[in-house]
Write a protein that holds these residues in place. Structure first.
Motif, short mmCIF file in Angstrom:
data_model
loop_
_atom_site.label_atom_id
_atom_site.label_comp_id
_atom_site.label_asym_id
_atom_site.label_seq_id
_atom_site.Cartn_x
_atom_site.Cartn_y
_atom_site.Cartn_z
N LYS A 1 95.88 27.18 63.30
CA LYS A 1 96.23 25.99 64.08
C LYS A 1 95.09 24.99 64.11
O LYS A 1 95.29 23.81 64.29
N GLN A 2 93.87 25.48 63.94
CA GLN A 2 92.70 24.62 64.06
C GLN A 2 92.29 23.97 62.74
O GLN A 2 91.28 23.28 62.68
N ALA A 3 93.05 24.20 61.67
CA ALA A 3 92.66 23.69 60.36
C ALA A 3 92.61 22.17 60.32
O ALA A 3 91.77 21.58 59.67
N GLN A 4 93.50 21.50 61.03
CA GLN A 4 93.56 20.05 61.09
C GLN A 4 93.60 19.42 59.69
O GLN A 4 93.04 18.36 59.47
N LEU A 5 94.24 20.10 58.76
CA LEU A 5 94.46 19.58 57.42
C LEU A 5 95.96 19.56 57.17
O LEU A 5 96.67 20.44 57.63
N PRO A 6 96.43 18.56 56.44
CA PRO A 6 97.86 18.55 56.11
C PRO A 6 98.24 19.80 55.32
O PRO A 6 97.45 20.31 54.51
N THR A 7 99.45 20.30 55.55
CA THR A 7 99.89 21.52 54.90
C THR A 7 99.85 21.41 53.39
O THR A 7 99.46 22.35 52.70
N LEU A 8 100.23 20.25 52.85
CA LEU A 8 100.20 20.08 51.40
C LEU A 8 98.78 20.18 50.87
O LEU A 8 98.54 20.81 49.83
N PHE B 1 88.32 30.19 41.51
CA PHE B 1 87.48 31.29 41.98
C PHE B 1 88.15 32.65 41.97
O PHE B 1 87.53 33.64 42.33
N GLY B 2 89.42 32.72 41.63
CA GLY B 2 90.15 33.99 41.70
C GLY B 2 90.54 34.27 43.14
O GLY B 2 90.70 33.36 43.95
N PRO B 3 90.72 35.55 43.50
CA PRO B 3 91.16 35.89 44.85
C PRO B 3 90.27 35.33 45.96
O PRO B 3 90.75 35.00 47.03
N VAL B 4 88.97 35.23 45.70
CA VAL B 4 88.06 34.66 46.69
C VAL B 4 88.42 33.21 46.99
O VAL B 4 88.17 32.70 48.08
N GLY B 5 89.06 32.54 46.04
CA GLY B 5 89.44 31.14 46.19
C GLY B 5 90.45 30.90 47.29
O GLY B 5 90.59 29.77 47.76
N LEU B 6 91.17 31.95 47.71
CA LEU B 6 92.10 31.78 48.83
C LEU B 6 91.36 31.40 50.10
O LEU B 6 91.92 30.76 50.99
N ILE B 7 90.11 31.80 50.20
CA ILE B 7 89.27 31.41 51.33
C ILE B 7 88.40 30.22 50.93
O ILE B 7 88.29 29.23 51.66
N ALA B 8 87.77 30.30 49.75
CA ALA B 8 86.81 29.28 49.33
C ALA B 8 87.46 27.92 49.13
O ALA B 8 86.86 26.90 49.48
N GLY B 9 88.66 27.86 48.58
CA GLY B 9 89.31 26.57 48.31
C GLY B 9 89.50 25.74 49.57
O GLY B 9 88.98 24.61 49.66
N PRO B 10 90.20 26.25 50.59
CA PRO B 10 90.36 25.48 51.83
C PRO B 10 89.04 25.18 52.54
O PRO B 10 88.88 24.11 53.11
N VAL B 11 88.09 26.12 52.49
CA VAL B 11 86.80 25.88 53.14
C VAL B 11 86.08 24.73 52.46
O VAL B 11 85.52 23.83 53.12
N LEU B 12 86.07 24.71 51.13
CA LEU B 12 85.41 23.63 50.40
C LEU B 12 86.08 22.28 50.64
O LEU B 12 85.40 21.27 50.79
N VAL B 13 87.40 22.26 50.70
CA VAL B 13 88.11 21.01 50.97
C VAL B 13 87.79 20.52 52.38
O VAL B 13 87.52 19.33 52.59
N ALA B 14 87.81 21.42 53.35
CA ALA B 14 87.47 21.02 54.73
C ALA B 14 86.03 20.53 54.81
O ALA B 14 85.73 19.55 55.50
N LEU B 15 85.11 21.19 54.09
CA LEU B 15 83.72 20.76 54.06
C LEU B 15 83.59 19.37 53.44
O LEU B 15 82.87 18.51 53.97
N ILE C 1 85.87 17.01 53.31
CA ILE C 1 86.42 16.04 54.25
C ILE C 1 85.43 15.77 55.38
O ILE C 1 85.23 14.62 55.78
N GLY C 2 84.78 16.81 55.87
CA GLY C 2 83.77 16.63 56.92
C GLY C 2 82.60 15.77 56.45
O GLY C 2 82.14 14.89 57.17
N ILE C 3 82.13 16.01 55.23
CA ILE C 3 81.02 15.21 54.68
C ILE C 3 81.44 13.76 54.51
O ILE C 3 80.69 12.84 54.87
N LEU C 4 82.65 13.53 54.01
CA LEU C 4 83.13 12.16 53.82
C LEU C 4 83.29 11.43 55.15
O LEU C 4 82.96 10.25 55.27
N GLU C 5 83.76 12.13 56.17
CA GLU C 5 83.88 11.51 57.50
C GLU C 5 82.51 11.19 58.07
O GLU C 5 82.32 10.15 58.70
#
Length: 128
Positions: free
Chosen positions: A77-84, A97-111, A113-117
């Protein structure tokens, strides 16, 4: 869960259709119903009424209901990213990244977005 219902009613490739339903469930306007509903209609048209009823009941009370429970748990609920965007970051992270990418992908995108903001706020403060 959807793949399990496909297997239970004897439809072909239940694992494939289960994975497709899982991916479609991440896209809010679409959803897993795009797979199980037409399959139920096909069963009805073939005269397999009991199998169709089982698939429709499983789709409505199993797949769709659990989707509403699991999506907030998986995505958060706290992701604050659009579902798409979360879906694309999951898919991209998995590919890169393979299976690790299920965590790393969204974390990198959120990071990112945070840097750009942060940069945007600094530029606005410098202009003032």
């Amino acid at each position: 869960i959807g793949g399990g219902f496909f297997y239970a009613v004897g439809l072909p490739a239940p694992l494939l259709w289960g994975v497709i339903m899982g991916l479609l469930s991440l896209l809010p306007p679409l959803g897993a119903w795009l797979v199980w509903a037409p399959a139920g209609v096909i069963l009805l048209r073939q005269g397999q009424i009991l199998r169709a009823v089982i698939l429709f009941a499983g789709g409505v009370f199993g797949v769709s209901m659990i989707d509403n429970v699991l999506r907030p748990v998986i995505i958060g609920k706290q992701a604050q990213l659009p579902t798409l965007l979360i879906f694309l970051s999951l898919a991209g992270g998995l590919q890169v990244f393979g299976p690790v990418g299920l965590i790393a992908g969204p974390v990198l995108v959120a990071l990112l977005i945070g840097i750009l903001e942060f940069i945007r706020e600094r530029l606005q403060a410098a202009e003032s």
